[in-house]
Motif scaffolding. Structure first.
Motif, PDB file in Angstrom:
ATOM      1  N   ARG A   1     -22.468  37.563  21.505  1.00 32.07           N
ATOM      2  CA  ARG A   1     -23.394  36.913  21.848  1.00 32.07           C
ATOM      3  C   ARG A   1     -23.131  35.672  21.722  1.00 32.07           C
ATOM      4  O   ARG A   1     -24.154  35.209  20.500  1.00 32.07           O
ATOM      5  CB  ARG A   1     -24.402  37.511  22.883  1.00 32.07           C
ATOM      6  CG  ARG A   1     -25.419  37.158  23.535  1.00 32.07           C
ATOM      7  CD  ARG A   1     -24.645  36.399  25.433  1.00 32.07           C
ATOM      8  NE  ARG A   1     -25.197  36.326  25.797  1.00 32.07           N
ATOM      9  CZ  ARG A   1     -24.951  36.126  27.194  1.00 32.07           C
ATOM     10  NH1 ARG A   1     -23.326  36.821  27.785  1.00 32.07           N
ATOM     11  NH2 ARG A   1     -25.779  35.474  28.302  1.00 32.07           N
TER      12      ARG A   1
ATOM     13  N   TYR B   1     -21.038  32.917  36.819  1.00 29.52           N
ATOM     14  CA  TYR B   1     -21.520  34.290  37.414  1.00 29.52           C
ATOM     15  C   TYR B   1     -21.253  34.913  39.049  1.00 29.52           C
ATOM     16  O   TYR B   1     -20.798  35.918  38.480  1.00 29.52           O
ATOM     17  CB  TYR B   1     -23.563  34.515  36.872  1.00 29.52           C
ATOM     18  CG  TYR B   1     -23.846  35.992  37.610  1.00 29.52           C
ATOM     19  CD1 TYR B   1     -23.731  36.646  36.863  1.00 29.52           C
ATOM     20  CD2 TYR B   1     -24.566  35.936  38.298  1.00 29.52           C
ATOM     21  CE1 TYR B   1     -24.831  37.645  37.557  1.00 29.52           C
ATOM     22  CE2 TYR B   1     -25.260  36.644  39.183  1.00 29.52           C
ATOM     23  CZ  TYR B   1     -25.451  37.527  38.350  1.00 29.52           C
ATOM     24  OH  TYR B   1     -25.778  38.947  38.610  1.00 29.52           O
TER      25      TYR B   1
ATOM     26  N   THR C   1     -24.311  27.972  34.697  1.00 31.48           N
ATOM     27  CA  THR C   1     -24.273  29.364  34.089  1.00 31.48           C
ATOM     28  C   THR C   1     -24.294  30.689  35.561  1.00 31.48           C
ATOM     29  O   THR C   1     -23.954  31.493  35.476  1.00 31.48           O
ATOM     30  CB  THR C   1     -25.827  30.162  33.817  1.00 31.48           C
ATOM     31  OG1 THR C   1     -25.430  29.874  32.243  1.00 31.48           O
ATOM     32  CG2 THR C   1     -24.984  31.650  32.989  1.00 31.48           C
TER      33      THR C   1
ATOM     34  N   LYS D   1     -16.054  28.809  33.280  1.00 35.70           N
ATOM     35  CA  LYS D   1     -16.749  29.021  31.251  1.00 35.70           C
ATOM     36  C   LYS D   1     -16.261  27.868  30.505  1.00 35.70           C
ATOM     37  O   LYS D   1     -17.289  27.878  29.591  1.00 35.70           O
ATOM     38  CB  LYS D   1     -16.564  30.773  31.449  1.00 35.70           C
ATOM     39  CG  LYS D   1     -16.990  30.828  30.296  1.00 35.70           C
ATOM     40  CD  LYS D   1     -16.634  32.342  29.771  1.00 35.70           C
ATOM     41  CE  LYS D   1     -17.181  32.675  28.052  1.00 35.70           C
ATOM     42  NZ  LYS D   1     -16.534  34.027  28.153  1.00 35.70           N
TER      43      LYS D   1
ATOM     44  N   LEU E   1     -30.215  31.212  32.070  1.00 37.63           N
ATOM     45  CA  LEU E   1     -30.313  32.083  32.585  1.00 37.63           C
ATOM     46  C   LEU E   1     -29.629  31.959  34.237  1.00 37.63           C
ATOM     47  O   LEU E   1     -29.815  31.175  34.415  1.00 37.63           O
ATOM     48  CB  LEU E   1     -31.625  33.151  32.609  1.00 37.63           C
ATOM     49  CG  LEU E   1     -32.195  33.425  31.011  1.00 37.63           C
ATOM     50  CD1 LEU E   1     -33.155  33.941  30.910  1.00 37.63           C
ATOM     51  CD2 LEU E   1     -31.139  34.905  30.091  1.00 37.63           C
ATOM     52  N   VAL E   2     -29.237  33.121  34.243  1.00 34.48           N
ATOM     53  CA  VAL E   2     -28.850  33.150  35.927  1.00 34.48           C
ATOM     54  C   VAL E   2     -30.380  32.731  37.275  1.00 34.48           C
ATOM     55  O   VAL E   2     -31.141  33.199  36.835  1.00 34.48           O
ATOM     56  CB  VAL E   2     -28.061  34.514  36.095  1.00 34.48           C
ATOM     57  CG1 VAL E   2     -28.241  34.909  37.978  1.00 34.48           C
ATOM     58  CG2 VAL E   2     -26.861  34.746  35.383  1.00 34.48           C
TER      59      VAL E   2
ATOM     60  N   SER F   1     -23.060  33.238  25.975  1.00 38.33           N
ATOM     61  CA  SER F   1     -22.053  33.988  26.521  1.00 38.33           C
ATOM     62  C   SER F   1     -20.992  34.597  25.276  1.00 38.33           C
ATOM     63  O   SER F   1     -21.626  34.169  24.483  1.00 38.33           O
ATOM     64  CB  SER F   1     -21.105  32.751  26.997  1.00 38.33           C
ATOM     65  OG  SER F   1     -20.705  31.615  25.924  1.00 38.33           O
TER      66      SER F   1
ATOM     67  N   TYR G   1     -23.443  43.755  33.350  1.00 43.97           N
ATOM     68  CA  TYR G   1     -23.656  41.808  33.354  1.00 43.97           C
ATOM     69  C   TYR G   1     -24.804  40.655  33.935  1.00 43.97           C
ATOM     70  O   TYR G   1     -24.769  40.511  33.344  1.00 43.97           O
ATOM     71  CB  TYR G   1     -22.371  41.677  34.363  1.00 43.97           C
ATOM     72  CG  TYR G   1     -21.809  40.143  34.174  1.00 43.97           C
ATOM     73  CD1 TYR G   1     -21.754  39.822  32.299  1.00 43.97           C
ATOM     74  CD2 TYR G   1     -21.331  39.248  35.089  1.00 43.97           C
ATOM     75  CE1 TYR G   1     -21.524  37.915  32.392  1.00 43.97           C
ATOM     76  CE2 TYR G   1     -21.208  38.134  35.439  1.00 43.97           C
ATOM     77  CZ  TYR G   1     -20.627  37.733  33.366  1.00 43.97           C
ATOM     78  OH  TYR G   1     -20.646  36.438  33.588  1.00 43.97           O
TER      79      TYR G   1
ATOM     80  N   GLU H   1     -27.180  37.962  32.578  1.00 44.59           N
ATOM     81  CA  GLU H   1     -27.218  36.895  32.329  1.00 44.59           C
ATOM     82  C   GLU H   1     -28.538  36.544  32.528  1.00 44.59           C
ATOM     83  O   GLU H   1     -28.915  35.778  32.900  1.00 44.59           O
ATOM     84  CB  GLU H   1     -26.025  36.786  32.914  1.00 44.59           C
ATOM     85  CG  GLU H   1     -24.556  37.178  32.771  1.00 44.59           C
ATOM     86  CD  GLU H   1     -24.440  35.892  31.581  1.00 44.59           C
ATOM     87  OE1 GLU H   1     -24.837  35.151  31.911  1.00 44.59           O
ATOM     88  OE2 GLU H   1     -23.610  36.155  31.163  1.00 44.59           O
TER      89      GLU H   1
END
Length: 745
Positions: free
Chosen positions: A598, A694, A690, A684, A446-447, A618, A507, A511
């Motif tokens: 997703r 982002y 990630t 991407k 994850l972000v 993604s 978003y 993310e």
């Protein structure tokens, strides 16, 4: 239909005529006949049975008959002769009855038992017939379907091979032990044995794990690439023979073996060379390479172990190996013939006590069959494949032990544990369990939280600034500088910024947080709506304002009166609505024709000495690039038209209407959109962390919003703000400080 059945019976009789051909041994004056029903290759490939190894395994039955006939302590007065017939894995009950009648009434051959079939479907037919009072024959089969345990339908049938449920329950116990919750399954729908085993496995594992990926494989369809894209590490294979060899060879080439994947094989491979063409590529694996692939798997073997039971045969191992080669069913067939022979042998005395002999044991004599059945239920001996002891309530062999082997071997030195059926006891040996992939930690990329916090703070500041300027634009709408900037048109630009900020927030949520799949799919499809419509409202507002000025300016140059209809706010609002509608149509087409989903890309990473699943999510769809390009081209057209209109009015003398700010804004919007979008999709696509795509996308959108604030929203409002007393005071103070600083230095 009757003609077809006559042809089948004729074929069966022709094959059945091939007996052992051995002459009567000394002292054995009477002949008893065993009928074997096995699956043989069919020259007509369109009717090729799912199993066709009859010629490979029938030597086991012949070896057993020869062994029995040479023994003076078994069936002393009787000699066995083996009749062979083909069942094709699809035999019907009329053919079976006709075959037995012809053998007995026309050829005078007294059938005392049937060995086979191998296929469960044919076994159900044969076992139901031999269980009828008018037939009443013992049948020792190689079928493994759990339904064959029904003693009401199949009272005289015995399964010499462990039922499928034994193997399936063993693997499910292994899943539970290792806490495996996801698995991929490969099976061959054209092979009834494989397919039925898969269906049973699918039914039983439903409460333990999810079959994330299932697929039918065949020599021409090896779906490993699809499997690679699923996030599983455990692969259960019901494949056999050529298909299994090809799958293992392909897995070897694609590095899809242990420790990246845990394979569980229901049948071991023969390790002979394999060469094949698949999807335009040529693959060839030597026996050594297949052994390497096998050594990275777990094979299972179910047998009935009983160390106290006597061995029935003294045949030397060389003879057995030379006869049966590498076919396990050959050994099993050897034990099946011996089981019937011993049951008959042990029935001699009970029959004699009632004044009868085995010569009276012909099919249809129910009372004699029951005596032989009682002896079958009491059998206990060790054969070539394992101990033979039947469960009287199910007809299958008793106390089945399934052993798990690694290294592609059935050597006890490579066993990692056992499972007892039907007791359900799993025993994994300490020190060997390390071969199992017990670590199935999944890491969803994850972000990073700090980056998400920074983005949210930047969004919050932008939202506050937009709202403040929006309020000022509304409150002071009659001031000259604000009125000239088209107050009502500016509302659409403000709304566009709000939509972009909302989209960026959605978003960020998608993310940063591990929400459920349905919510992720919704957010995936919501984001293009917010992005495209938001940008269209912003770019459309700037375009309409530039176009109105262009229209008025060029009309004046040509000494023409400009059209009020074309320059009124209402007309320009309609233009913005039309542009927004076009973007909505694009979004609708994208959402309904090719919705974003997703998806998860899976790879393996090392953490210390352990491997973990690394999952990157993604949003993607089939024609994603096409939709993105269409959207970007649409926005680029709006910006290009804005630049053309603004550039042509750059020399206008009224300061408030000069278009340098619009040109500058359009330039920066173009640069930001193209650069940001390109870098986002490149990062991407190449699979970077990630955080990178982002951050690029979010900061690009934030730059667009801040450009709107600085170059579009603030200039008309700044003169109003300067008139505030507090602002005047501070500006005066700053001006004084500035002058003194200049004088000092």
């Amino acid at each position: 239909m009757a003609v077809i059945r006559q042809v089948i019976v004729l074929l069966l009789l022709i094959i059945a005529g091939r007996g052992d051909g051995a002459s009567a041994q000394s002292g054995k004056n009477h002949t008893l006949y065993l009928l074997s029903l096995l699956a043989y290759p069919n020259n007509n490939t369109s009717l090729e049975p799912s199993i066709s190894d009859g010629y490979d395994i029938i030597p086991g039955a012949h070896l057993a008959v020869s062994d029995i006939n040479n023994r003076s302590d078994v069936l002393t007065d009787y000699r066995l002769e083996l009749l062979t017939a083909a069942d094709g894995c699809n035999i019907d009950w009329i053919s079976v009855i006709s075959l037995i009648d012809n053998l007995y009434y026309k050829e005078g051959k007294q059938i005392v038992g049937i060995v086979g079939p191998e296929c469960s479907d044919s076994t159900k037919v044969v076992a139901s017939i031999t269980g009828r009072p008018e037939i009443a024959l013992l049948n020792v089969h190689l079928g493994s379907a759990p339904e064959l345990a029904n003693r009401t339908l199949y009272p005289f049938s015995y399964g010499i091979r462990p039922p499928t449920s034994a193997d399936v329950d063993a693997v499910i116990a292994l899943f539970s032990y290792n806490k495996w919750t996801r698995a991929a399954v490969l099976y061959n729908s054209e092979m009834l044995v494989d397919y039925n085993s898969f269906l049973l496995f699918q039914e039983k594992i439903a409460g333990t794990a999810n079959l994330t990926y299932t697929s039918s494989a065949s020599p021409t369809q090896l779906p490993l690439e699809q499997l690679r894209r699923s996030y599983v590490r455990v692969i259960v294979s019901f494949l056999r023979d050529e298909t299994l060899k090809r799958v293992l060879c392909l897995a070897y080439y694609k590095n899809m073996t242990y420790p990246r994947y845990q394979w569980i094989l229901f049948q071991s491979n023969d390790n002979s060379n394999v060469s094949f063409s698949y999807e335009g590529n040529q693959y060839e694996c030597s026996g050594e390479q297949l052994v390497t692939a096998l050594s990275q798997s777990i094979g299972i073997n179910s047998e009935n172990l009983n160390s106290d039971a006597p061995f029935i045969s003294d045949i030397d191992e060389v003879t057995i190996v030379d006869t049966c080669l590498r076919y396990p069913d050959c050994y099993i067939l050897f034990d099946a013939v011996w089981a019937i022979a011993l049951a008959l042998n042990n029935s001699i005395e009970p029959l004699a006590a009632s004044g009868h002999s085995l010569l009276n044991y012909i099919y249809g004599k129910l009372e004699y069959t029951r005596i032989v059945k009682e002896q079958m239920n009491m059998l206990s001996f060790n054969g070539l494949w394992g101990a033979v002891q039947f469960n009287s309530s199910t007809g299958f062999i008793l106390n089945i032990t399934t052993t798990f082997y690694y290294n592609g071997s059935y050597d006890d030195n490579y066993s990692i544990g056992t499972f007892s059926f039907p007791n359900g006891i799993l025993d994994i040996y300490s020190g060997r369990a390390a071969f199992l992939l017990t670590s199935f930690d999944k890491t969803l990329i994850l972000v990073s939280t700090p980056l998400a916090v920074v983005i949210i703070v930047v969004e919050a500041v932008a939202a506050i600034l937009v709202m403040m300027v929006h309020i000022l634009n509304t409150v002071y709408s009659q001031r000259k500088t604000i009125k000239i900037s088209s107050t009502r048109l500016n509302h659409f630009a403000y709304i566009g910024c709000y939509v972009i900020l909302i989209g960026t927030l959605l978003y960020t949520i998608m993310e940063t947080f591990n929400i459920n799949q349905k919510a992720k799919n919704v957010l995936c499809n919501a984001f293009p709506w917010t992005l495209i419509t938001g940008l269209t409202l912003v770019f459309g507002t700037v375009l309409t304002k530039a176009w109105r000025l262009y229209h008025i300016y060029h009309s004046a140059l040509k000494h023409k009166k400009s059209s009020k209809v074309a320059t009124q706010d209402k007309s320009l609002i309609v233009m913005i609505v039309v542009l927004g509608s076009l973007s909505a149509v694009l979004c609708l087409a994208w959402t309904f024709y090719d919705p974003l989903v997703r998806n998860t890309d899976v790879s393996l990473a090392t953490e210390g000495d352990d491997l973990v699943i690394v999952m990157k999510e993604s949003c993607s769809c089939t024609y994603e690039v096409v939709w993105v390009v269409v959207g970007m081209v649409y926005e680029a057209i709006l910006i290009t038209c804005t630049v053309v209109c603004a550039f042509s009015t750059r020399n206008i003398s009224i300061k408030e209407l000069q278009s340098q700010g619009t040109i500058l804004m359009a330039y920066f919007l173009t640069l930001t959109s193209i650069t940001g979008g390109a870098i986002y999709y490149i990062t991407k696509t190449i699979g970077t962390e990630t955080d990178v795509p982002y951050a690029i996308l979010c900061f690009s959108l934030m730059i667009i919003v801040y450009l709107c604030i600085v170059l579009l929203f603030l200039p008309p409002v700044v003169p109003v703000i300067k008139e505030w007393p507090v602002v005047k005071k501070w500006l005066g103070l700053l001006s004084f400080i500035g002058r003194r600083s200049i004088e000092k230095f």
